[in-house]
Motif scaffolding. Structure first.
Motif, PDB file in Angstrom:
ATOM      1  N   VAL A   1       0.839  -1.200   0.000  1.00 46.01           N
ATOM      2  CA  VAL A   1       0.000   0.000   0.000  1.00 46.01           C
ATOM      3  C   VAL A   1       0.874   1.250   0.000  1.00 46.01           C
ATOM      4  CG1 VAL A   1      -1.794   1.273   1.242  1.00 46.01           C
ATOM      5  CG2 VAL A   1      -1.896  -1.227   1.125  1.00 46.01           C
ATOM      6  N   TYR A   2       1.944   1.233   0.802  1.00 43.79           N
ATOM      7  CA  TYR A   2       2.859   2.375   0.777  1.00 43.79           C
ATOM      8  C   TYR A   2       3.457   2.573  -0.614  1.00 43.79           C
ATOM      9  CZ  TYR A   2       2.904   3.509   5.746  1.00 43.79           C
ATOM     10  OH  TYR A   2       2.560   3.936   7.002  1.00 43.79           O
ATOM     11  N   ARG A   3       3.751   1.482  -1.290  1.00 43.13           N
ATOM     12  CA  ARG A   3       4.310   1.608  -2.640  1.00 43.13           C
ATOM     13  C   ARG A   3       3.318   2.314  -3.558  1.00 43.13           C
ATOM     14  NH1 ARG A   3       8.681  -0.782  -4.979  1.00 43.13           N
ATOM     15  NH2 ARG A   3       8.883  -2.233  -3.236  1.00 43.13           N
ATOM     16  N   MET A   4       2.041   1.947  -3.451  1.00 44.74           N
ATOM     17  CA  MET A   4       1.019   2.617  -4.264  1.00 44.74           C
ATOM     18  C   MET A   4       0.985   4.116  -3.970  1.00 44.74           C
ATOM     19  SD  MET A   4      -2.202   0.014  -3.797  1.00 44.74           S
ATOM     20  CE  MET A   4      -1.985  -1.764  -3.720  1.00 44.74           C
ATOM     21  N   VAL A   5       1.010   4.454  -2.681  1.00 44.71           N
ATOM     22  CA  VAL A   5       0.908   5.860  -2.274  1.00 44.71           C
ATOM     23  C   VAL A   5       2.107   6.656  -2.762  1.00 44.71           C
ATOM     24  CG1 VAL A   5       0.910   7.432  -0.289  1.00 44.71           C
ATOM     25  CG2 VAL A   5      -0.543   5.395  -0.267  1.00 44.71           C
ATOM     26  N   PHE A   6       3.301   6.156  -2.499  1.00 45.15           N
ATOM     27  CA  PHE A   6       4.491   6.940  -2.820  1.00 45.15           C
ATOM     28  C   PHE A   6       4.765   6.975  -4.324  1.00 45.15           C
ATOM     29  CE2 PHE A   6       5.675   6.109   1.742  1.00 45.15           C
ATOM     30  CZ  PHE A   6       5.527   7.432   2.133  1.00 45.15           C
ATOM     31  N   LYS A   7       4.373   5.940  -5.059  1.00 42.75           N
ATOM     32  CA  LYS A   7       4.514   6.006  -6.513  1.00 42.75           C
ATOM     33  C   LYS A   7       3.563   7.053  -7.090  1.00 42.75           C
ATOM     34  CE  LYS A   7       5.537   2.602  -9.177  1.00 42.75           C
ATOM     35  NZ  LYS A   7       5.577   1.343  -9.943  1.00 42.75           N
ATOM     36  N   ASP A   8       2.356   7.135  -6.523  1.00 37.65           N
ATOM     37  CA  ASP A   8       1.422   8.177  -6.957  1.00 37.65           C
ATOM     38  C   ASP A   8       1.980   9.570  -6.676  1.00 37.65           C
ATOM     39  OD1 ASP A   8      -0.371   6.332  -7.861  1.00 37.65           O
ATOM     40  OD2 ASP A   8      -1.783   6.529  -6.184  1.00 37.65           O
ATOM     41  N   MET A   9       2.874   9.663  -5.671  1.00 36.81           N
ATOM     42  CA  MET A   9       3.445  10.960  -5.302  1.00 36.81           C
ATOM     43  C   MET A   9       4.799  11.197  -5.971  1.00 36.81           C
ATOM     44  SD  MET A   9       2.331  11.244  -1.277  1.00 36.81           S
ATOM     45  CE  MET A   9       2.594  13.033  -1.206  1.00 36.81           C
ATOM     46  N   GLY A  10       5.159  10.336  -6.937  1.00 35.98           N
ATOM     47  CA  GLY A  10       6.317  10.604  -7.768  1.00 35.98           C
ATOM     48  C   GLY A  10       7.576   9.845  -7.439  1.00 35.98           C
ATOM     49  N   LEU A  11       7.583   8.994  -6.401  1.00 39.88           N
ATOM     50  CA  LEU A  11       8.781   8.225  -6.076  1.00 39.88           C
ATOM     51  C   LEU A  11       8.889   7.015  -6.988  1.00 39.88           C
ATOM     52  CD1 LEU A  11       8.357   9.980  -3.472  1.00 39.88           C
ATOM     53  CD2 LEU A  11       9.498   8.137  -2.229  1.00 39.88           C
ATOM     54  N   SER A  12      10.097   6.591  -7.252  1.00 38.67           N
ATOM     55  CA  SER A  12      10.325   5.413  -8.089  1.00 38.67           C
ATOM     56  C   SER A  12      10.354   4.153  -7.236  1.00 38.67           C
ATOM     57  CB  SER A  12      11.646   5.548  -8.834  1.00 38.67           C
ATOM     58  OG  SER A  12      12.738   5.498  -7.920  1.00 38.67           O
ATOM     59  N   ASP A  13      10.238   3.004  -7.893  1.00 38.21           N
ATOM     60  CA  ASP A  13      10.350   1.730  -7.181  1.00 38.21           C
ATOM     61  C   ASP A  13      11.709   1.620  -6.489  1.00 38.21           C
ATOM     62  OD1 ASP A  13       7.855   0.418  -7.599  1.00 38.21           O
ATOM     63  OD2 ASP A  13       8.430  -0.004  -9.666  1.00 38.21           O
ATOM     64  N   GLU A  14      12.753   2.095  -7.167  1.00 35.27           N
ATOM     65  CA  GLU A  14      14.096   2.010  -6.598  1.00 35.27           C
ATOM     66  C   GLU A  14      14.204   2.845  -5.326  1.00 35.27           C
ATOM     67  OE1 GLU A  14      13.998   0.672 -10.616  1.00 35.27           O
ATOM     68  OE2 GLU A  14      13.385   2.607  -9.776  1.00 35.27           O
ATOM     69  N   GLU A  15      13.592   4.023  -5.324  1.00 32.78           N
ATOM     70  CA  GLU A  15      13.640   4.875  -4.132  1.00 32.78           C
ATOM     71  C   GLU A  15      12.862   4.258  -2.974  1.00 32.78           C
ATOM     72  OE1 GLU A  15      14.055   9.399  -5.861  1.00 32.78           O
ATOM     73  OE2 GLU A  15      12.130   8.372  -6.123  1.00 32.78           O
TER      74      GLU A  15
END
Length: 725
Positions: free
Chosen positions: A171-185
Motif C-alpha cells: 500500500v505504501y508503494r502505491m501511495v508513494f509512486k502516486d506521489m512521484g517516487l520510483s520503485d528504486e527509491e
C-alpha cells in the motif's frame, strides 16, 4: 374496519425495512455460521454433529454463548462466529476432551449425555491479540495455510481483535509512486521481511537489513491479506489495520522540500534510522489519508487503525508539538474514514514513562474524541513485576476517557524459555475490572512479541477473557492436563511437574529469560532462573511416565528434558569459565568436551519437538522467495533476526542475542561453535572477539546449510531420560 392510507404506508415501509435488514443480515449470518462450522470441523475432523445458532449480543455489546446436549446432539448458541467457536471449545474443555495448541491438537468426541451448559457473557467487548513485532519474531514468512491454523486457534480461544498488518509495504508503494517516487527509491527504504515491524514503527529503515523485498512480495502479501480479512470478518472478528505514523523514504525529501526528523535510538546505525516528517507538514495528513484510502480500496473498509509515532523513540518534550502529532494522525485517518478509531500501543507509556511525564501524553491525545481512540495497554505484567510502578490507567487517569484494552506481554523476542506468574495471568485482569476509575475499559488481550512457546500461559490468558470471576489455578491446571493428555491428565508425574513449574519458573516473571551460554561474552549469569524445584519437577515427570505417551505429552516431556539439559549446560559453562580464569586449562578442556557432548544431545532432543527447529523457520522464509537468490536472502534475514539481529559483532548491539531461541540447528551450528571459539581462543591466550565475529558472520551472512543433528540410537523416552543425568 377502516385503515388510513398513512397507516398502510407506515406498515409497508416497516415491512420493506425489515425485509432489507433480514436479507442483508442473512448473508452475514450464513457467513458466520459457515465459518464457525468450518473451524469446528477442522478441529474435530468432522466427527461431531453440532448445531449452531446465532443469537443477539448482550446489552453492552459483549459476546455471549451457551451450549446444550439433547438426544445426542450438541447445540451451541453464540452471538458471533468467534463466540460459537468459543462456546464449542468450552464444551470440549469442560469434558477434558481436547485442546487446540501450537504444538498440535487433541480431540476425543465426548459422550453425548444430555446437559445444559452455562450461559457465558464476556466482560469485555473485544479480545485482542498480537504485538506489532509478532509479525517479525514469528509471522513474517507465514503462508495461507499457517495463517489459517492461527485464525482457527484464535476463534476457538475466543480472540476477536487481531492485528492485521500484512501488505503495508504494498500500500505504501502505491501511495508513494502516486506521489512521484520510483520503485528504486521505495526499495531503498524497505527492510527484509523479518525486520519490517521496526521499519513500520519508524525504528529503522533501509534495504541493508536484508532487502530489497522480492518483486512478487507485494502481490503475495495482497493476496494473503485479502484471504485473512475475509476469514476474520466471516468469523465476526474486528481486525486492527495499519495507519500512517509519519515515516517516509529518505527520497521523499528529494521530491518535497519538507522538514523531517531522523528517528530511532542508538541501537541502529545512523544510516539505518528512519525519517519522519513533522506534523505541521501538509503531507503528513495527505499521505495518511491516501494510505487509508488505498488500503480500503484494496481490502475494504475498516474501523480500527494502528499508528505509533514514538514507540521506543525519543518523545518530543514540547506539548504543543505532541498535540500537533496527535491531531495530524487522527485527521489523516478520519478524513479517509469518519467512523475510524485511532489505535495506539501503550508500551511506550510504561517503558518510557519518564518521557510521558508532566502531562505529555494528555497533550498528545487532547483533541481526539474519546470514542475514536483506543489505547492498547499492552504490558500490565511489566508494570507489576518488571517496572514495579502503578498501572498505566492510574498513572494516566483512565487514559483521559479514551477507550482502552487491558493486556500483557508474556514473551519478548519469541524466547523459548519458561517464564511468567501464572497467578497473575489467571486473575490479573481483575485489578482492572474492579478498579474504581477504570474509565472506558473496552477490551482484554495478550501481546507477545513471539508465540509458539509457553502454551500453558496462553491457554490460561485466553480463558481469563471470558469471565469476571476469579480462576482457581489448581482446578484449571488439572483440567488443562486432562484436555491436553487424556482422562488421567498424564498421571501423577504430570501433576507433580505442573506443581513444580507453578512454584518455580511460573512463579516469577523474567522479561528476558536466556541461558548464559546463549549470550556472548559469557561473563554474566543466565536469566532463566531454573532452580532445584524445577529440576525435581522434571525428574518427577519422568519417574511417573504413562505406558502410552500421547503426542502432546511426548512434546511436553521433550521440552522439559531439553530445558533441564540446557540448565545443566549453563552450570558446566560457569565452572569452565571459573577454571579458565584460574588458569586450570586441562580442567577447562575436559569441561568443554562435556559441554559440547551435552549441547549436541540437547540439540537432538529439540529436533524431536514440533516447533523448536531452526529448519522449520528457514523453510518458511525460503518458500517466500521466487528465485534462489531471493530464497538465500530471506534465509539470511531469518537467521539474522534470531541471532545477531542487526550486524554481526558490531560493538555488541543491545539487541544481539535478543531472541534466544532454544532451537535444534541453532544450538549445534551457532551457539556451540561460538562457545567453542570463545574457550579455544582464551585457552590460546587470544582475544576471542575476532573468532566470535567469524562464527557469527559465517552463520548469518553466508548462511551455510545446517549440519545433521546427532542421531538418536535408543528409543525416544530412554534418550530423553538420559538428558537428566
Amino acid at each position: 374496519m377502516k385503515v388510513s392510507l398513512s397507516g398502510c404506508c407506515a406498515v409497508l415501509l416497516l415491512c420493506c425495512a425489515a425485509l432489507l435488514y433480514f436479507s442483508c443480515g442473512t448473508a452475514e449470518t450464513d457467513a458466520s455460521l459457515r465459518a464457525a462450522r468450518e473451524v469446528i470441523d477442522r478441529f474435530t475432523g468432522g466427527t461431531m454433529d453440532v448445531r449452531l445458532e446465532l443469537v443477539a449480543r448482550s446489552a453492552d455489546s459483549c459476546d455471549t454463548y451457551t451450549y446444550a446436549v439433547r438426544d445426542g446432539v450438541l447445540t451451541v448458541k453464540g452471538s458471533s462466529g468467534v463466540a460459537l467457536c468459543r462456546g464449542f471449545y468450552a464444551y470440549v474443555k469442560a469434558h477434558g476432551a481436547g485442546i487446540s495448541s501450537w504444538s498440535g491438537n487433541r480431540f476425543v468426541k465426548p459422550e453425548a449425555v444430555d446437559e445444559d451448559g452455562p450461559t457465558v457473557t464476556s466482560p469485555f467487548r473485544f479480545h485482542q491479540t498480537m504485538n506489532v513485532v509478532t509479525y517479525g519474531y514469528t509471522m513474517p514468512y507465514w503462508d495461507e495455510a499457517r495463517w489459517d491454523r492461527e485464525i482457527d486457534w484464535m476463534a476457538l480461544h475466543g480472540v476477536d481483535m487481531p492485528l492485521c498488518l500484512t501488505a503495508q509495504e504494498a500500500v505504501y508503494r502505491m501511495v508513494f509512486k502516486d506521489m512521484g517516487l520510483s520503485d528504486e527509491e521505495i526499495d531503498e527504504w524497505l527492510t527484509g521481511p523479518a525486520h519490517l515491524p521496526w521499519m513500520r514503527m519508524g525504528n529503522l529503515s533501509g534495504n541493508s537489513m536484508d532487502g530489497p523485498l522480492s518483486p512478487t512480495w507485494d502481490k503475495q502479501q495482497i493476496a494473503l491479506t485479502r484471504h485473512l480479512i475475509r476469514r476474520m470478518k466471516d468469523l465476526g472478528m474486528t481486525p486492527i489495520f495499519p495507519a500512517f505514523g509519519g515515516f517516509v523514504p529518505r527520497a521523499f525529501l528529494n521530491h518535497y522540500a519538507e522538514k523531517a526528523d531522523t528517528t530511532g535510538w542508538d541501537w541502529v546505525k545512523p544510516e539505518q534510522r528512519n525519517t519522519r516528517i513533522r506534523p505541521e507538514s501538509p503531507y503528513f495528513v495527505e499521505i495518511g489519508r491516501r494510505f487509508i484510502e488505498k488500503w480500503e480500496e484494496t481490502f475494504g473498509a475498516g474501523q480500527y487503525y494502528l499508528s505509533d509515532s514514538f514507540n521506543e523513540m525519543i518523545v518530543p518534550q514540547d506539548k504543543d508539538l505532541l498535540t500537533a502529532y496527535g491531531d495530524s494522525i487522527f485527521k489523516s485517518i478520519h478524513l479517509a474514514n469518519e467512523k475510524s478509531v485511532w489505535v495506539m500501543q501503550g508500551w511506550t507509556l510504561g517503558y518510557q514513562a519518564a518521557e510521558w511525564d508532566e502531562g505529555m501524553f494528555e497533550a498528545l491525545v487532547r483533541n481526539i474524541p474519546d470514542r475514536q481512540m483506543m489505547i492498547l495497554d499492552m504490558a500490565t505484567d511489566y508494570n507489576r513485576y518488571i517496572w514495579q510502578m502503578p498501572y498505566n490507567w492510574d498513572t494516566y487517569p483512565a487514559f483521559y476517557g479514551k477507550q482502552w484494552v487491558w493486556s500483557v506481554i508474556p514473551n519478548m523476542g519469541g524466547k523459548t524459555a519458561m517464564t511468567g506468574v501464572l497467578d497473575y495471568y489467571a486473575n490479573g485482569r481483575l485489578d482492572a475490572l474492579r478498579a474504581r476509575d477504570r474509565g472506558n475499559l473496552l477490551g482484554y488481550g495478550f501481546a507477545p512479541e513471539g508465540i509458539e512457546n509457553n502454551e500453558l500461559v496462553y491457554e490460561l490468558i485466553a480463558d481469563g477473557g471470558w469471565t469476571s470471576d476469579s480462576i482457581s489455578l489448581d482446578e484449571w491446571l488439572d483440567n488443562y492436563a486432562r484436555c491436553r493428555y487424556g482422562t488421567d491428565g498424564g498421571g501423577d508425574g504430570v501433576r507433580r511437574y505442573y506443581d513444580g513449574l507453578r512454584h518455580s519458573l511460573y512463579s516469577r516473571f523474567t522479561d528476558h529469560p536466556r541461558y548464559g551460554w546463549q549470550m556472548y561474552p559469557y561473563t554474566g549469569v543466565g536469566t532463566v532462573g531454573q532452580d532445584s524445584t524445577f529440576y525435581a519437577a522434571v525428574e518427577a515427570l519422568f519417574e511417573e511416565t504413562p505406558r502410552s505417551l500421547s503426542p502432546l505429552l511426548l512434546a511436553d516431556m521433550t521440552e522439559a528434558a531439553a530445558f533441564y539439559a540446557a540448565g545443566r549446560v549453563e552450570e558446566l559453562c560457569r565452572r569452565a569459565r571459573q577454571t579458565l580464569d584460574e588458569g586450570r586449562s586441562e580442567e577447562t578442556e575436559a569441561l568443554l568436551q562435556d559441554i559440547s557432548r551435552r549441547m549436541m544431545q540437547l540439540d537432538a532432543a529439540l529436533q524431536l519437538h514440533p516447533n523448536y527447529r531452526l529448519s522449520r523457520w528457514e523453510e518458511q522464509a525460503m518458500q517466500m522467495g521466487t528465485s534462489i537468490g531471493q530464497q538465500n536472502l530471506y534465509a539470511r534475514n531469518a537467521r539474522r533476526l534470531v541471532t545477531t539481529w542487526i550486524a554481526p559483532h558490531r560493538d555488541r548491539e543491545p539487541v544481539n542475542d535478543y531472541s534466544a531461541r532454544l532451537w535444534s540447528g541453532l544450538v549445534r551450528d551457532y551457539y556451540l561453535p561460538r562457545l567453542q571459539a570463545y574457550f579455544q581462543s582464551r585457552l590460546r591466550g587470544e582475544d576471542p572477539s575476532p573468532a566470535i565475529a567469524r562464527v557469527e558472520n559465517s552463520f548469518v551472512e553466508i548462511a551455510p546449510l545446517l549440519t545433521e543433528p546427532l542421531p538418536i540410537e535408543t528409543d525416544t523416552l530412554t534418550f530423553l531420560r538420559s538428558l537428566l543425568h
